[in-house]
Write a protein that holds these residues in place. Sequence first.
Motif, PDB file in Angstrom:
ATOM      1  N   VAL A 149       1.061  -1.185  -0.054  1.00  0.00           N
ATOM      2  CA  VAL A 149       0.185  -0.108  -0.065  1.00  0.00           C
ATOM      3  C   VAL A 149       1.158   1.503  -0.115  1.00  0.00           C
ATOM      4  O   VAL A 149       1.287   1.316   0.848  1.00  0.00           O
ATOM      5  CB  VAL A 149      -1.024   0.181   1.032  1.00  0.00           C
ATOM      6  CG1 VAL A 149      -1.749   0.834   1.078  1.00  0.00           C
ATOM      7  CG2 VAL A 149      -1.335  -1.139   1.303  1.00  0.00           C
ATOM      8  N   LEU A 150       0.472   2.071  -1.329  1.00  0.00           N
ATOM      9  CA  LEU A 150       1.608   3.243  -1.064  1.00  0.00           C
ATOM     10  C   LEU A 150       1.024   4.350  -0.464  1.00  0.00           C
ATOM     11  O   LEU A 150      -0.454   4.691  -1.030  1.00  0.00           O
ATOM     12  CB  LEU A 150       1.245   3.551  -2.868  1.00  0.00           C
ATOM     13  CG  LEU A 150       2.493   2.747  -3.115  1.00  0.00           C
ATOM     14  CD1 LEU A 150       3.015   3.569  -4.490  1.00  0.00           C
ATOM     15  CD2 LEU A 150       3.876   2.393  -2.400  1.00  0.00           C
ATOM     16  N   GLY A 151       1.293   5.108   0.435  1.00  0.00           N
ATOM     17  CA  GLY A 151       1.219   6.727   0.807  1.00  0.00           C
ATOM     18  C   GLY A 151       0.803   7.466  -0.349  1.00  0.00           C
ATOM     19  O   GLY A 151       2.177   7.399  -0.932  1.00  0.00           O
ATOM     20  N   GLU A 152      -0.184   8.586   0.327  1.00  0.00           N
ATOM     21  CA  GLU A 152      -0.329  10.425  -0.322  1.00  0.00           C
ATOM     22  C   GLU A 152       1.424  10.434  -0.841  1.00  0.00           C
ATOM     23  O   GLU A 152       1.771  11.390  -2.057  1.00  0.00           O
ATOM     24  CB  GLU A 152      -1.186  10.722  -0.207  1.00  0.00           C
ATOM     25  CG  GLU A 152      -0.698  10.736   0.800  1.00  0.00           C
ATOM     26  CD  GLU A 152      -1.182  12.673   1.649  1.00  0.00           C
ATOM     27  OE1 GLU A 152      -2.394  13.746   0.297  1.00  0.00           O
ATOM     28  OE2 GLU A 152      -1.703  12.509   2.798  1.00  0.00           O
ATOM     29  N   ARG A 153       2.328  11.058  -0.231  1.00  0.00           N
ATOM     30  CA  ARG A 153       3.414  11.190  -0.148  1.00  0.00           C
ATOM     31  C   ARG A 153       4.284   9.713  -0.359  1.00  0.00           C
ATOM     32  O   ARG A 153       6.171   9.897  -0.728  1.00  0.00           O
ATOM     33  CB  ARG A 153       4.213  11.202   0.756  1.00  0.00           C
ATOM     34  CG  ARG A 153       3.255  12.721   0.941  1.00  0.00           C
ATOM     35  CD  ARG A 153       3.723  13.388   2.396  1.00  0.00           C
ATOM     36  NE  ARG A 153       2.900  14.841   2.880  1.00  0.00           N
ATOM     37  CZ  ARG A 153       1.333  14.555   3.146  1.00  0.00           C
ATOM     38  NH1 ARG A 153       1.463  13.297   4.196  1.00  0.00           N
ATOM     39  NH2 ARG A 153       1.290  15.589   4.066  1.00  0.00           N
ATOM     40  N   ASP A 154       4.522   8.474  -0.513  1.00  0.00           N
ATOM     41  CA  ASP A 154       5.204   7.114  -1.486  1.00  0.00           C
ATOM     42  C   ASP A 154       5.196   7.406  -2.958  1.00  0.00           C
ATOM     43  O   ASP A 154       4.354   8.160  -3.812  1.00  0.00           O
ATOM     44  CB  ASP A 154       4.309   5.777  -0.649  1.00  0.00           C
ATOM     45  CG  ASP A 154       4.273   6.318   0.353  1.00  0.00           C
ATOM     46  OD1 ASP A 154       4.847   7.076   1.118  1.00  0.00           O
ATOM     47  OD2 ASP A 154       3.957   4.928   1.171  1.00  0.00           O
ATOM     48  N   PHE A 155       6.682   6.886  -2.854  1.00  0.00           N
ATOM     49  CA  PHE A 155       6.795   6.675  -4.836  1.00  0.00           C
ATOM     50  C   PHE A 155       7.365   4.938  -4.494  1.00  0.00           C
ATOM     51  O   PHE A 155       8.061   4.509  -3.810  1.00  0.00           O
ATOM     52  CB  PHE A 155       7.971   7.435  -4.723  1.00  0.00           C
ATOM     53  CG  PHE A 155       7.255   8.623  -5.264  1.00  0.00           C
ATOM     54  CD1 PHE A 155       6.605   9.060  -6.866  1.00  0.00           C
ATOM     55  CD2 PHE A 155       7.459   9.692  -4.395  1.00  0.00           C
ATOM     56  CE1 PHE A 155       6.000  10.280  -6.936  1.00  0.00           C
ATOM     57  CE2 PHE A 155       6.802  11.253  -4.656  1.00  0.00           C
ATOM     58  CZ  PHE A 155       6.377  11.415  -5.967  1.00  0.00           C
ATOM     59  N   ALA A 156       7.272   4.672  -5.457  1.00  0.00           N
ATOM     60  CA  ALA A 156       7.593   2.917  -6.205  1.00  0.00           C
ATOM     61  C   ALA A 156       8.445   3.291  -7.580  1.00  0.00           C
ATOM     62  O   ALA A 156       7.767   3.963  -8.339  1.00  0.00           O
ATOM     63  CB  ALA A 156       6.496   2.303  -6.412  1.00  0.00           C
ATOM     64  N   VAL A 157       9.043   2.311  -7.842  1.00  0.00           N
ATOM     65  CA  VAL A 157      10.139   2.690  -8.607  1.00  0.00           C
ATOM     66  C   VAL A 157      10.545   1.335  -9.630  1.00  0.00           C
ATOM     67  O   VAL A 157      10.651   0.132  -8.492  1.00  0.00           O
ATOM     68  CB  VAL A 157      11.524   3.287  -8.433  1.00  0.00           C
ATOM     69  CG1 VAL A 157      12.399   3.690  -9.854  1.00  0.00           C
ATOM     70  CG2 VAL A 157      11.333   4.705  -7.883  1.00  0.00           C
ATOM     71  N   ARG A 158       9.960   1.173 -10.268  1.00  0.00           N
ATOM     72  CA  ARG A 158      10.074  -0.539 -11.044  1.00  0.00           C
ATOM     73  C   ARG A 158      12.247  -0.607 -10.973  1.00  0.00           C
ATOM     74  O   ARG A 158      12.249   0.601 -11.636  1.00  0.00           O
ATOM     75  CB  ARG A 158      10.016  -0.139 -12.270  1.00  0.00           C
ATOM     76  CG  ARG A 158      10.701  -1.119 -13.350  1.00  0.00           C
ATOM     77  CD  ARG A 158       9.847  -2.911 -12.889  1.00  0.00           C
ATOM     78  NE  ARG A 158       9.964  -3.972 -13.734  1.00  0.00           N
ATOM     79  CZ  ARG A 158       9.840  -4.862 -14.687  1.00  0.00           C
ATOM     80  NH1 ARG A 158       8.843  -4.021 -14.976  1.00  0.00           N
ATOM     81  NH2 ARG A 158      10.248  -6.052 -15.121  1.00  0.00           N
ATOM     82  N   CYS A 159      12.622  -1.800 -10.728  1.00  0.00           N
ATOM     83  CA  CYS A 159      14.030  -1.794 -10.808  1.00  0.00           C
ATOM     84  C   CYS A 159      13.633  -3.690 -11.223  1.00  0.00           C
ATOM     85  O   CYS A 159      14.493  -4.614 -10.913  1.00  0.00           O
ATOM     86  CB  CYS A 159      14.487  -1.888  -8.785  1.00  0.00           C
ATOM     87  SG  CYS A 159      15.913  -2.538  -9.106  1.00  0.00           S
TER      88      CYS A 159
END
Length: 406
Positions: free
Chosen positions: A86-96
Amino acid sequence: MKYVIVIPDGCADEPIDALGGKTPLQAANLPAMDALATAGMLATANNTPDHLPAGSEVANLCLLGYDPDVYFTGRAPLEAAAQDIVLGERDFAVRCNLVTIEDQIMVDFTADHITTEESRQLMASLNESLKFDSEFESRLEFVAGVSYRNLLLYRGDPDAKAPFSNQSRSSAPHDLTDLSVADDFPRGPGSDELVSLMNRSAEIFANHPVNKKRIAEGKKPATNVWLWSLGGAPQLPTFKQTHGVQGVMITAVDLLRGIAALVGWPRIEVEGATGYLDTDYAAKGKAAIAALADYDVVCVHIEAPDEASHEGRHDAKIEALQQIDMHIVGPLTEALKQHGDHRILVTPDHPTFCRTKKHTHGNVPLVIAGTDIKADAQTTYDEIACEAAGRRFDKGWDLMNDFIGS
C-alpha cells in the motif's frame, strides 16, 4: 452472460521478410482464432496514446477500460499492488530491473532471466550493504519481485522534500536492447538520486556470489539495477463499479497482478505459468475454463509472444501464438458454449516488433465473437484483416464498454 478476455501480450507485429512479408499472426496456424474471426467481428484499437509510454502498463489499463490520462501514475505502483504493498500519498514506487550492461550496451534487460531466488539475494544485499549518501536512507527499500522484475520503494515524509517527483524521467530497459544506454540514464528531478543508486548497485554486484556462480555456469551476470517508471499511488474504481460484472485474472506477470488487485479482481495462480516462452499454456487454459463457473469475466494474459519479440525471434513468437490458440483460445471457445450467453475477446495490449525488439505505439488487432455479435466479412485474425474490417477504437479504453455493454 459470461465474458472471456485473452491477451497474447505484444503479439501485434509488422510484415517480416523472413516470413515472406507476413506478420507472425498471418504466418501462424491459428484455427481457433480464425474461427472466431469468421463468426465474429474484427477491429483495431489504440491502447498506447502517443504522449504516454508504449508499454503494457498503459496498454493494459486502456484495454480494461481505464483512461490512462486519468488513472496512470507509473508502472511501478501497479506492480507494488501485486505484492499488496500500500502506497501512501507521499510514497513512490520505482521499477527496478536486474540487467546486464557491458561497455554501456544493454546486453540483456532480464539479466539472462535471472531466477527469483538469485534476485532475492541481490535485493537483500542492496538493502544490507548499500549505504545511501543522502538524507533519504531510512526511507528507501528494495523489494524483490519475480525474476528480474523488482521494486524500490520510497516512504515519504510530510516534513521533507521527496528525492523523486512525477517529473523524474527514465527509459524502459526492454526498449534499449542491444543499444547504448549512455544517454538513457534517469533524468529530470530526482535523477541524481536514481543514478547514484544504480551506480552503487554495480559496485555491490561486481563480486557478488550470485554473479560469480552465474558466470561459472556460463550465464550472464546481473551487472546492476535499472530504475525506471516511478510513480505514486493510483486510484482506480473497481471493474464491477464501472461495468457491473466481476472478473478474475490469470497471469504470471506482476504488472497484470497489480492491475487486477487495483480493479478488484482476484488472481488465480497457475502452477507452471512462468511469464516466459516455457509457460504451461494448457494449465492456463484449464484454469480459465474452471474459473468460468465462479466469475462473470475471465481474463487470461500470456506474456510469451512479447518475450519472443524482445528476443527478436519470430519463430518463437509463431510457436507461442499457436500454443495459445491450441491450449487457451480453442478450449475456452468450446467451454463457453456450455454457459449459455457469452462473448470472447482476443487482443494484444500493444504491438512489439521482432525487428526492433521493442514495444511500439500503434493499433492492435482484435476479434470479438459470441452472443449478439454480428459477423463481418473477414475470416482470419491478423493485423491486415482487422484493418480491412474498418472498425477502430481510437481510444482503446472505449472497447470494454462495447464488449461488456452492447
